[in-house]
Design a protein around this motif. Sequence first.
Motif, PDB file in Angstrom:
ATOM      1  N   GLY A 145       1.220  -1.164  -0.198  1.00 18.32           N
ATOM      2  CA  GLY A 145       0.413  -0.105   0.194  1.00 18.32           C
ATOM      3  C   GLY A 145       0.793   1.564  -0.038  1.00 18.32           C
ATOM      4  O   GLY A 145       0.380   2.404   0.033  1.00 18.32           O
ATOM      5  N   ALA A 146       2.038   1.008  -0.226  1.00 21.25           N
ATOM      6  CA  ALA A 146       2.833   1.861  -0.750  1.00 21.25           C
ATOM      7  C   ALA A 146       2.953   3.114  -1.829  1.00 21.25           C
ATOM      8  O   ALA A 146       2.197   2.364  -2.690  1.00 21.25           O
ATOM      9  N   PRO A 147       2.890   4.695  -1.219  1.00 25.58           N
ATOM     10  CA  PRO A 147       2.942   5.557  -2.172  1.00 25.58           C
ATOM     11  C   PRO A 147       2.618   5.398  -3.805  1.00 25.58           C
ATOM     12  O   PRO A 147       3.690   4.265  -4.086  1.00 25.58           O
ATOM     13  N   VAL A 148       1.708   5.518  -4.632  1.00 19.84           N
ATOM     14  CA  VAL A 148       2.275   5.656  -6.092  1.00 19.84           C
ATOM     15  C   VAL A 148       3.548   7.403  -6.341  1.00 19.84           C
ATOM     16  O   VAL A 148       2.111   8.556  -5.822  1.00 19.84           O
ATOM     17  N   VAL A 149       3.870   7.305  -7.098  1.00 21.28           N
ATOM     18  CA  VAL A 149       4.526   8.813  -7.686  1.00 21.28           C
ATOM     19  C   VAL A 149       4.317   8.603  -9.089  1.00 21.28           C
ATOM     20  O   VAL A 149       4.787   7.955  -9.374  1.00 21.28           O
ATOM     21  N   SER A 150       3.948   9.866  -9.618  1.00 26.65           N
ATOM     22  CA  SER A 150       3.109   9.962 -10.906  1.00 26.65           C
ATOM     23  C   SER A 150       3.885  11.285 -11.086  1.00 26.65           C
ATOM     24  O   SER A 150       4.584  11.989 -10.436  1.00 26.65           O
ATOM     25  N   LEU A 151       5.076  10.965 -12.343  1.00 26.55           N
ATOM     26  CA  LEU A 151       5.630  11.558 -13.494  1.00 26.55           C
ATOM     27  C   LEU A 151       5.096  12.385 -14.176  1.00 26.55           C
ATOM     28  O   LEU A 151       5.276  11.528 -15.358  1.00 26.55           O
ATOM     29  N   SER A 152       5.208  13.934 -15.027  1.00 21.69           N
ATOM     30  CA  SER A 152       4.831  13.838 -16.079  1.00 21.69           C
ATOM     31  C   SER A 152       5.770  15.192 -17.081  1.00 21.69           C
ATOM     32  O   SER A 152       6.085  15.738 -16.736  1.00 21.69           O
ATOM     33  N   ILE A 153       5.341  14.704 -18.239  1.00 22.59           N
ATOM     34  CA  ILE A 153       6.332  15.304 -19.097  1.00 22.59           C
ATOM     35  C   ILE A 153       5.642  15.414 -20.231  1.00 22.59           C
ATOM     36  O   ILE A 153       5.716  14.734 -21.094  1.00 22.59           O
ATOM     37  N   GLY A 154       6.108  16.449 -21.178  1.00 17.20           N
ATOM     38  CA  GLY A 154       5.253  16.462 -22.356  1.00 17.20           C
ATOM     39  C   GLY A 154       4.421  17.308 -22.620  1.00 17.20           C
ATOM     40  O   GLY A 154       4.053  18.101 -21.683  1.00 17.20           O
ATOM     41  N   ASP A 155       3.472  16.859 -23.055  1.00 21.05           N
ATOM     42  CA  ASP A 155       1.637  17.583 -22.822  1.00 21.05           C
ATOM     43  C   ASP A 155       0.892  17.389 -21.532  1.00 21.05           C
ATOM     44  O   ASP A 155       1.203  16.727 -21.375  1.00 21.05           O
ATOM     45  N   THR A 156       0.152  18.177 -22.041  1.00 21.80           N
ATOM     46  CA  THR A 156      -0.589  18.500 -20.220  1.00 21.80           C
ATOM     47  C   THR A 156      -1.863  17.676 -20.546  1.00 21.80           C
ATOM     48  O   THR A 156      -2.069  17.624 -22.024  1.00 21.80           O
ATOM     49  N   LEU A 209      10.643  15.659 -25.545  1.00 19.70           N
ATOM     50  CA  LEU A 209       9.868  15.939 -26.384  1.00 19.70           C
ATOM     51  C   LEU A 209       9.342  16.798 -27.534  1.00 19.70           C
ATOM     52  O   LEU A 209       8.692  18.148 -27.023  1.00 19.70           O
ATOM     53  N   ALA A 210       8.519  15.572 -29.126  1.00 23.44           N
ATOM     54  CA  ALA A 210       8.081  17.328 -30.118  1.00 23.44           C
ATOM     55  C   ALA A 210       6.952  16.854 -29.966  1.00 23.44           C
ATOM     56  O   ALA A 210       6.394  18.416 -30.155  1.00 23.44           O
ATOM     57  N   ARG A 211       6.090  16.028 -28.928  1.00 24.62           N
ATOM     58  CA  ARG A 211       4.933  15.756 -29.307  1.00 24.62           C
ATOM     59  C   ARG A 211       4.440  14.369 -28.067  1.00 24.62           C
ATOM     60  O   ARG A 211       5.648  13.441 -27.836  1.00 24.62           O
ATOM     61  N   GLY A 212       3.104  14.750 -27.346  1.00 27.82           N
ATOM     62  CA  GLY A 212       3.145  14.011 -26.710  1.00 27.82           C
ATOM     63  C   GLY A 212       3.073  13.797 -25.820  1.00 27.82           C
ATOM     64  O   GLY A 212       3.691  14.942 -24.790  1.00 27.82           O
ATOM     65  N   ARG A 213       2.795  12.589 -24.398  1.00 25.18           N
ATOM     66  CA  ARG A 213       2.725  12.913 -22.932  1.00 25.18           C
ATOM     67  C   ARG A 213       4.104  11.814 -22.461  1.00 25.18           C
ATOM     68  O   ARG A 213       3.066  10.475 -22.801  1.00 25.18           O
ATOM     69  N   LEU A 214       4.934  11.699 -21.573  1.00 29.63           N
ATOM     70  CA  LEU A 214       5.465  10.376 -20.717  1.00 29.63           C
ATOM     71  C   LEU A 214       5.034  10.635 -19.546  1.00 29.63           C
ATOM     72  O   LEU A 214       5.082  11.856 -18.835  1.00 29.63           O
ATOM     73  N   ASN A 215       4.923   9.326 -18.609  1.00 30.01           N
ATOM     74  CA  ASN A 215       4.200   9.934 -17.536  1.00 30.01           C
ATOM     75  C   ASN A 215       4.554   8.507 -16.551  1.00 30.01           C
ATOM     76  O   ASN A 215       4.538   6.975 -17.743  1.00 30.01           O
ATOM     77  N   ILE A 216       5.481   8.612 -15.720  1.00 25.75           N
ATOM     78  CA  ILE A 216       6.402   7.911 -15.220  1.00 25.75           C
ATOM     79  C   ILE A 216       5.644   7.390 -13.227  1.00 25.75           C
ATOM     80  O   ILE A 216       5.541   8.302 -12.928  1.00 25.75           O
ATOM     81  N   THR A 217       4.954   5.873 -13.717  1.00 24.93           N
ATOM     82  CA  THR A 217       5.217   6.016 -11.999  1.00 24.93           C
ATOM     83  C   THR A 217       5.605   5.066 -11.280  1.00 24.93           C
ATOM     84  O   THR A 217       5.616   4.331 -12.263  1.00 24.93           O
ATOM     85  N   MET A 218       5.810   5.670 -10.477  1.00 27.40           N
ATOM     86  CA  MET A 218       7.081   4.527  -9.668  1.00 27.40           C
ATOM     87  C   MET A 218       6.031   4.090  -8.370  1.00 27.40           C
ATOM     88  O   MET A 218       5.176   4.472  -7.720  1.00 27.40           O
TER      89      MET A 218
END
Length: 225
Positions: A145-156, A209-218
């Motif tokens: 049940g440890a937290p999820v860490v989410s990072l966003s890069i690129g498009d909103t 990034l020229a386009r799109g969105r990266l989402n990294i969830t640890m």
Amino acid sequence: MDAQFSFFEQGPGPRTEIAPGAVHVPGWLGLDEQRRLVEACRAWAVGPVPIRYTRLPRGGVMSVQTVCVGWHWRPYRYTRIAEDVNGAAVAEFPDWMVELGRRALVEAYQDPAAGDDYTPDTALINFYDGEAKLGMHQDKDEKSGAPVVSLSIGDTCVFRFGNTENRTRPWTDVELASGDLFVFGGPSRFVYHGVPKIRPGTCDPATGLARGRLNITMRVTGLTD
């Protein structure tokens, strides 16, 4: 932490608690840090297990592309070997990402001890083009049940953060822009959430990034070999 990764060159924006245990920190990653993460994700995308569109058990295919680090995720379990892709073992989870996850919790929860016992061992990296979406779901394949860490890069994107009971309302829509941090743990760890919309053209090419969105969830899987 690897010397090239320094995630506090720029100060983050005002943090907002969306729900108990769920915190949004705008602009946590500066442009240099975003570019370095993009470079790392590009390397993982080509192997040892390449990025792919995930096939669901009933035959559907997700519209986001996914590559994993540490453990390989497929609906709805984790394995070390990507039997559904190419039979290879996934890339190891790097120490600098463990440190990044710990620092993220310290920032989100404003508690110097928040990351002390946090050791993420997997990351799901999703790439969204302008048409990709992610339906409401829970991150519940982990045994922790440890937290999820989410990072966003690129498009909103529009990030829809719901409730723990079902996929329907009530929910809160949050705009996640490039560099944003979102953490959900505690009472919000198993909240239904999704991405109903990407806003194409909002990406700054300076991120790499020229386009799109990266989402990294640890995440912490709670699994052992």
